[in-house]
Design an enzyme around this catalytic site. Structure first.
Site, PDB file in Angstrom:
ATOM      1  CG  ASP A   1      -2.302   0.514   0.947  1.00  9.33           C
ATOM      2  OD1 ASP A   1      -2.438   1.343   0.037  1.00  9.33           O
ATOM      3  OD2 ASP A   1      -3.250   0.130   1.669  1.00  9.33           O
TER       4      ASP A   1
ATOM      5  CG  ASP B   1      -9.430   2.100  -1.053  1.00 10.50           C
ATOM      6  OD1 ASP B   1      -8.422   2.026  -1.784  1.00 10.50           O
ATOM      7  OD2 ASP B   1      -9.397   1.938   0.180  1.00 10.50           O
TER       8      ASP B   1
HETATM    9  C1  GLA Z   1      -5.994   1.310   1.422  1.00  5.05           C
HETATM   10  C2  GLA Z   1      -6.105   0.316   0.263  1.00  5.05           C
HETATM   11  C3  GLA Z   1      -7.251  -0.650   0.560  1.00  5.05           C
HETATM   12  C4  GLA Z   1      -6.975  -1.386   1.865  1.00  5.05           C
HETATM   13  C5  GLA Z   1      -6.774  -0.388   2.990  1.00  5.05           C
HETATM   14  C6  GLA Z   1      -6.270  -1.067   4.267  1.00  5.05           C
HETATM   15  O1  GLA Z   1      -7.098   2.143   1.517  1.00  5.05           O
HETATM   16  O2  GLA Z   1      -6.314   0.995  -0.936  1.00  5.05           O
HETATM   17  O3  GLA Z   1      -7.427  -1.562  -0.502  1.00  5.05           O
HETATM   18  O4  GLA Z   1      -5.841  -2.198   1.709  1.00  5.05           O
HETATM   19  O5  GLA Z   1      -5.808   0.607   2.654  1.00  5.05           O
HETATM   20  O6  GLA Z   1      -6.064  -0.170   5.309  1.00  5.05           O
END
Ligand code: GLA
Length: 396
Positions: A155, A210
């Site tokens: 990430d 996301d």
């Molecule tokens: C980010 C990523 C998500 C998930 C969260 C976890 O937002 O884009 O897909 O992995 O972190 O905290």
């Protein structure tokens, strides 16, 4: 020169051979992710509520529901599994949630014939505020390899002052140095246009922020399915075997969309050659959701060995046609209606690279039936927020 689809099929076959044999870079030459990865990830449904008990029961359900047979392979524990580091700096899993340890969980998942995925982040902390890999990349990669990890999602939270290409290259090199084949999934949300530079560094890269489990809503950090789809227009040329665009994980079955909307989401992700990473509670899904996630004809489109991402080939208001060239010379086509009323949507052969005089067999991939031979066009009534998905194969 007049286009001939047979000629097209020969070109396609040659390109396929060439790609398999000459793609540079270790991630691809090691043969990883030659098809878009398929699996399950804990985040969309469970967020930080992860434990070995949950993950084991999910792995059991992936087998018992037929998801494994349908191709789902990687079981990925997302954020919040970490508590910190020991005195030697080794990453530690939360002992209250993973009392048997990650190696034991990994063995369990491998024992089911599945593969094990984990999550970390380029910063000192993950998005969930847990210990992450900055400054410990090579040590953490070794730890993951010792645990039998097959897939790492990495990430981009707390990435202040980091150069994206540099930070992801460091972990990519660290993973390669372990000698264990580990699929590398970059989760950089498309912030630095990774499609322009990440081939050879990662096997897949997020192209957007996301997903949210809704049709077209927006929250502070998340976006509904059709808005994400729009952000994936014009990226097709950057994807291929071993290096995929990732429009984020599936929300199919999480309750925020209708069955028809989930079918649209799944169909369009397959046209995009997207990784198919389920994100629902597969232990308790309804038969309709199971049928979507295990539709072998749609999955075959996603996993087509040519590995060519599809594109939107026509749009007028709420009505769209998306299409994808397949290895056998046929085309997968999605007739998509974003509107609130049923409407007729038609694909013309020339739009998908066929001569208009060609006769082709049309097969409906959701109804699992032959529509019959069609010449020049194929049209169907598409319900609101729905798709009709077909495979169009030129007749000999
Ligand atoms: C980010 C990523 C998500 C998930 C969260 C976890 O937002 O884009 O897909 O992995 O972190 O905290």
């Amino acid at each position: 020169m007049r286009f001939s689809w047979q000629y097209g099929a020969v070109v396609v076959a040659s390109v396929l051979l060439l790609r398999v044999s000459t793609v540079p870079g270790q991630t691809t030459s090691s043969g990883l992710a030659q098809r878009p990865p398929m699996g399950w990830n804990s985040w969309n449904k469970f967020q930080c509520d992860v434990s070995e008990k949950l993950i084991r029961s999910i792995a059991d359900a992936i087998v018992s529901t037929g998801m494994k047979d349908a191709g789902y392979e990687y079981v990925v524990v997302d954020d919040c599994w970490q508590t910190g580091r020991d005195r030697e700096g080794n990453l530690l899993a939360d002992p209250s949630r993973f009392p048997s340890g990650m190696k034991s969980l990994s063995d369990y998942i491998h024992g089911k014939g599945l593969k094990f995925g984990m999550y970390s982040d380029v910063g000192y902390q993950t998005c969930g505020g847990r210990t992450a890999s900055r400054g410990h990349e090579f040590q953490d990669a070794e730890t993951f390899a010792e645990w039998g990890v097959d897939y790492l999602k990495y990430d981009w939270c707390h990435s202040e002052n980091l150069d994206a290409k540099g930070a992801y290259t460091t972990m990519s090199d660290a993973l390669k140095q372990t000698g264990r084949p580990i699929v590398f999934s970059m989760c950089e949300w498309g912030s630095n246009k990774p499609w322009l530079w990440a081939t050879g560094i990662a096997n897949l890269w997020r192209t957007t922020g996301d997903i949210h489990d809704c049709w077209d809503c927006k929250t502070e950090f998340e976006t509904g399915f059709v808005l994400l789809l729009d952000r994936n227009v014009n990226l097709a040329s950057f994807a291929g075997p071993g290096h995929w665009n990732d429009p984020d994980m599936l929300e199919v079955g999480n309750g925020g969309m209708t069955t028809a909307e989930y079918r649209s989401h799944f169909s369009l992700w397959s046209i995009l050659a997207a990784p198919l990473i389920a994100g629902n509670d597969v232990r308790s899904m309804t038969p309709e959701i199971r049928q979507i996630l295990t539709n072998s004809e749609v999955i075959a489109v996603d996993q087509d060995p040519l590995g060519e991402q599809g594109e939107r080939s026509w749009k007028q208001g709420d009505l769209e046609v998306w299409s994808r060239r397949l290895a056998d010379g046929s085309r997968a086509v999605v007739l998509f209606n974003r509107g609130l009323k049923a409407a007729r949507v038609t694909v013309g052969w020339e739009e998908i690279g066929y001569p208009s005089g060609l006769t082709a067999d049309v097969r409906d991939l959701w109804e699992h039936r032959e529509v019959g031979p069609q010449k020049g066009t194929y049209g169907a009534t598409v319900e609101s927020h729905s798709v009709v998905m077909v495979k169009i194969t030129p007749k000999n």
